[in-house]
Write an enzyme that holds these catalytic residues in place. Structure first.
Site, PDB file in Angstrom:
ATOM      1  N   HIS A  67      -4.235  27.368  -8.595  1.00  0.00           N
ATOM      2  CA  HIS A  67      -5.042  26.251  -9.028  1.00  0.00           C
ATOM      3  C   HIS A  67      -6.438  26.803  -9.284  1.00  0.00           C
ATOM      4  CE1 HIS A  67      -7.169  22.563  -9.415  1.00  0.00           C
ATOM      5  NE2 HIS A  67      -8.010  22.964  -8.497  1.00  0.00           N
TER       6      HIS A  67
ATOM      7  N   ASP B 277      -2.725  19.668 -11.754  1.00  0.00           N
ATOM      8  CA  ASP B 277      -2.631  20.390 -13.019  1.00  0.00           C
ATOM      9  C   ASP B 277      -1.328  20.034 -13.732  1.00  0.00           C
ATOM     10  OD1 ASP B 277      -5.033  22.022 -12.335  1.00  0.00           O
ATOM     11  OD2 ASP B 277      -3.705  22.671 -10.732  1.00  0.00           O
TER      12      ASP B 277
HETATM   13  P1  NAI Z   1     -16.199  17.362  -0.793  1.00  0.00           P
HETATM   14  O1  NAI Z   1     -17.053  18.577  -0.725  1.00  0.00           O
HETATM   15  O2  NAI Z   1     -16.800  16.073  -1.123  1.00  0.00           O
HETATM   16  O3  NAI Z   1     -15.438  17.122   0.557  1.00  0.00           O
HETATM   17  C1  NAI Z   1     -15.144  18.118   1.415  1.00  0.00           C
HETATM   18  C2  NAI Z   1     -15.279  17.556   2.808  1.00  0.00           C
HETATM   19  O4  NAI Z   1     -14.910  18.588   3.703  1.00  0.00           O
HETATM   20  C3  NAI Z   1     -16.694  17.104   3.211  1.00  0.00           C
HETATM   21  O5  NAI Z   1     -16.635  15.813   3.765  1.00  0.00           O
HETATM   22  C4  NAI Z   1     -17.110  18.130   4.261  1.00  0.00           C
HETATM   23  O6  NAI Z   1     -17.978  17.586   5.221  1.00  0.00           O
HETATM   24  C5  NAI Z   1     -15.749  18.485   4.834  1.00  0.00           C
HETATM   25  N1  NAI Z   1     -15.681  19.731   5.578  1.00  0.00           N
HETATM   26  C6  NAI Z   1     -16.386  20.880   5.409  1.00  0.00           C
HETATM   27  N2  NAI Z   1     -16.032  21.779   6.330  1.00  0.00           N
HETATM   28  C7  NAI Z   1     -15.074  21.203   7.098  1.00  0.00           C
HETATM   29  C8  NAI Z   1     -14.361  21.618   8.226  1.00  0.00           C
HETATM   30  N3  NAI Z   1     -14.534  22.831   8.758  1.00  0.00           N
HETATM   31  N4  NAI Z   1     -13.470  20.760   8.768  1.00  0.00           N
HETATM   32  C9  NAI Z   1     -13.291  19.530   8.258  1.00  0.00           C
HETATM   33  N5  NAI Z   1     -13.962  19.073   7.200  1.00  0.00           N
HETATM   34  C10 NAI Z   1     -14.851  19.892   6.627  1.00  0.00           C
HETATM   35  O7  NAI Z   1     -15.025  17.752  -1.804  1.00  0.00           O
HETATM   36  P2  NAI Z   1     -13.936  16.864  -2.572  1.00  0.00           P
HETATM   37  O8  NAI Z   1     -14.393  16.588  -3.936  1.00  0.00           O
HETATM   38  O9  NAI Z   1     -13.495  15.726  -1.737  1.00  0.00           O
HETATM   39  O10 NAI Z   1     -12.801  17.964  -2.713  1.00  0.00           O
HETATM   40  C11 NAI Z   1     -12.142  18.477  -1.598  1.00  0.00           C
HETATM   41  C12 NAI Z   1     -11.627  19.858  -1.925  1.00  0.00           C
HETATM   42  O11 NAI Z   1     -10.557  19.799  -2.853  1.00  0.00           O
HETATM   43  C13 NAI Z   1     -12.660  20.785  -2.560  1.00  0.00           C
HETATM   44  O12 NAI Z   1     -12.503  22.074  -2.000  1.00  0.00           O
HETATM   45  C14 NAI Z   1     -12.255  20.813  -4.015  1.00  0.00           C
HETATM   46  O13 NAI Z   1     -12.655  22.011  -4.639  1.00  0.00           O
HETATM   47  C15 NAI Z   1     -10.765  20.740  -3.901  1.00  0.00           C
HETATM   48  N6  NAI Z   1     -10.038  20.257  -5.055  1.00  0.00           N
HETATM   49  C16 NAI Z   1      -8.805  20.806  -5.292  1.00  0.00           C
HETATM   50  C17 NAI Z   1      -8.020  20.342  -6.303  1.00  0.00           C
HETATM   51  C18 NAI Z   1      -6.657  20.925  -6.534  1.00  0.00           C
HETATM   52  O14 NAI Z   1      -6.026  20.521  -7.513  1.00  0.00           O
HETATM   53  N7  NAI Z   1      -6.147  21.830  -5.731  1.00  0.00           N
HETATM   54  C19 NAI Z   1      -8.488  19.278  -7.182  1.00  0.00           C
HETATM   55  C20 NAI Z   1      -9.779  18.753  -6.848  1.00  0.00           C
HETATM   56  C21 NAI Z   1     -10.510  19.233  -5.804  1.00  0.00           C
END
Ligand code: NAI
Length: 341
Positions: A197, A169
């Site tokens: 966030h 952000d």
């Molecule tokens: P995604 O859903 O593609 O990846 C999440 C991964 O976590 C998946 O591979 C899933 O299998 C895995 N996962 C689920 N439960 C798990 C567990 N207990 N242990 C280990 N791995 C587990 O999501 P993406 O797009 O890669 O985003 C990741 C996270 O970051 C999301 O929660 C998203 O909302 C968040 N995010 C935060 C931002 C920020 O600025 N703080 C910016 C963009 C995304």
């Protein structure tokens, strides 16, 4: 050569098992950035610990094959597993991407009831097995509250070592101002993301400056349209993630993978003089914000430690927004605790 650092990245397989997901693959994008030295600097070798869940095992193995194929000079070893205990062993850095995204039509509480137990479990594993000075960055949403849960269940990790990501952000705010004033992003500094966030975060440019051939000047002097800073700027930064999903038909991955590298690099190696960044961390009650939540504020970093930028003047407009976010986060903390019962 330096001792390799052990870097854990959770959720690294990136939902490859679900091709219809709008989310995905920050892990797949960030792993090569880390291995190239973008997160810890060009002289720091590392061992990557990659974690995902059982349904993602095949995708995880694919990542484990690909990383060595890139022959990154700094990457000494890659361990990939679905075992949380094994993956936390002696890690110095933990980048927490893993979790369940909020799907369309899903209540925030339902999303939290899936994620809070994950963060509790992973906190306990880090508590028991990580290096005692492990630095943690929670990216997965709800980032502030996941980080808070992690902090509560990993009491022996120093509380200042548990942070959440608002740097994306922050970077978006810098880039909006650069575009508006028609300067390079490197000419803009010291925006702040206050609070959380999420779409209620408060991006603020009251203390931001722009450096040009005319010297350093406040953004507020250069952009005399106060309405832009109070409306469009805030809305654009808050809604940027949604705008990208609409355009790409997938969530922001490139920028969301880059920001944690900035966050960690600055934290570990220090911020340049006169520059601050935004980071969510365990709050000390500064600026009249209640303690005991993970709240984003401006920090400077030196020798692996952050300190809050104090003494900034807060106007009435900012005050109201900052307090509203604190209230949201306190409410969310209660919801999170109710998910544990
Ligand atoms: P995604 O859903 O593609 O990846 C999440 C991964 O976590 C998946 O591979 C899933 O299998 C895995 N996962 C689920 N439960 C798990 C567990 N207990 N242990 C280990 N791995 C587990 O999501 P993406 O797009 O890669 O985003 C990741 C996270 O970051 C999301 O929660 C998203 O909302 C968040 N995010 C935060 C931002 C920020 O600025 N703080 C910016 C963009 C995304």
């Amino acid at each position: 050569e330096k001792e390799p650092m052990k870097v854990l990245v959770t959720g690294v397989a990136g939902m490859l098992a679900q091709p219809d997901s709008l989310f995905g693959q920050i892990g797949y994008a960030i792993a090569p950035m880390i291995a190239r030295g973008i997160m810890l600097g060009p002289n720091q070798p590392m061992i990557l610990h990659l974690l995902d869940i059982a349904p993602a095992t095949e995708a995880l193995n694919g990542v484990k094959m690909e990383l060595p194929d890139a022959a990154f000079p700094l990457l000494k070893e890659v361990h990939a597993t679905t075992d949380i205990t094994e993956t936390c062993k002696d890690v110095n850095i933990a980048i927490m991407l893993g979790g369940f995204p909020r799907k369309e039509g899903m209540e925030r509480k339902d999303m939290m009831s899936k994620n809070v137990p994950i963060y509790k479990e992973q906190a306990s594993a880090l508590e028991e097995h990580a290096a005692s000075d492990c630095k943690v960055l929670v990216v997965a949403n709800p980032a502030n509250t996941n980080a808070l849960i992690l902090k509560e269940f990993a009491p022996s990790i120093p509380e200042k070592n548990i942070t959440c990501l608002t740097r994306l952000d922050h970077n978006r705010a810098l880039s909006q101002i650069a575009e508006r004033i028609k300067v390079y992003v490197t000419d803009v500094k010291n925006v702040i993301i206050w609070g959380n966030h999420s779409s209620t975060q408060y991006p603020e440019a009251n203390h931001a400056t722009v450096t040009s051939i005319n010297g350093e000047r406040p953004v507020k002097e250069l952009d005399t349209d106060d309405l832009w800073l109070k409306n469009e700027f805030i809305n654009t930064v808050q809604q940027r993630g949604t705008a990208i999903i609409k355009a790409r038909k997938a969530s922001s991955v490139l920028s969301a993978a880059s920001a944690p590298c900035d966050h960690m690099l600055d934290w570990v190696l220090g911020t340049p003089k006169g520059i601050w960044l935004s980071m969510g961390a365990y709050f000390d009650g500064s600026y009249g914000i209640p303690k005991d939540i993970i709240y984003s504020f401006p920090v400077k970093c030196e020798k692996g430690k952050w300190s809050i930028v104090k003494g900034l003047k807060i106007d009435e407009f900012s005050r109201a927004k900052m307090d509203a976010i604190a209230k949201d986060l306190i409410d969310e903390k209660e919801v999170a605790h109710s998910c544990l019962n």
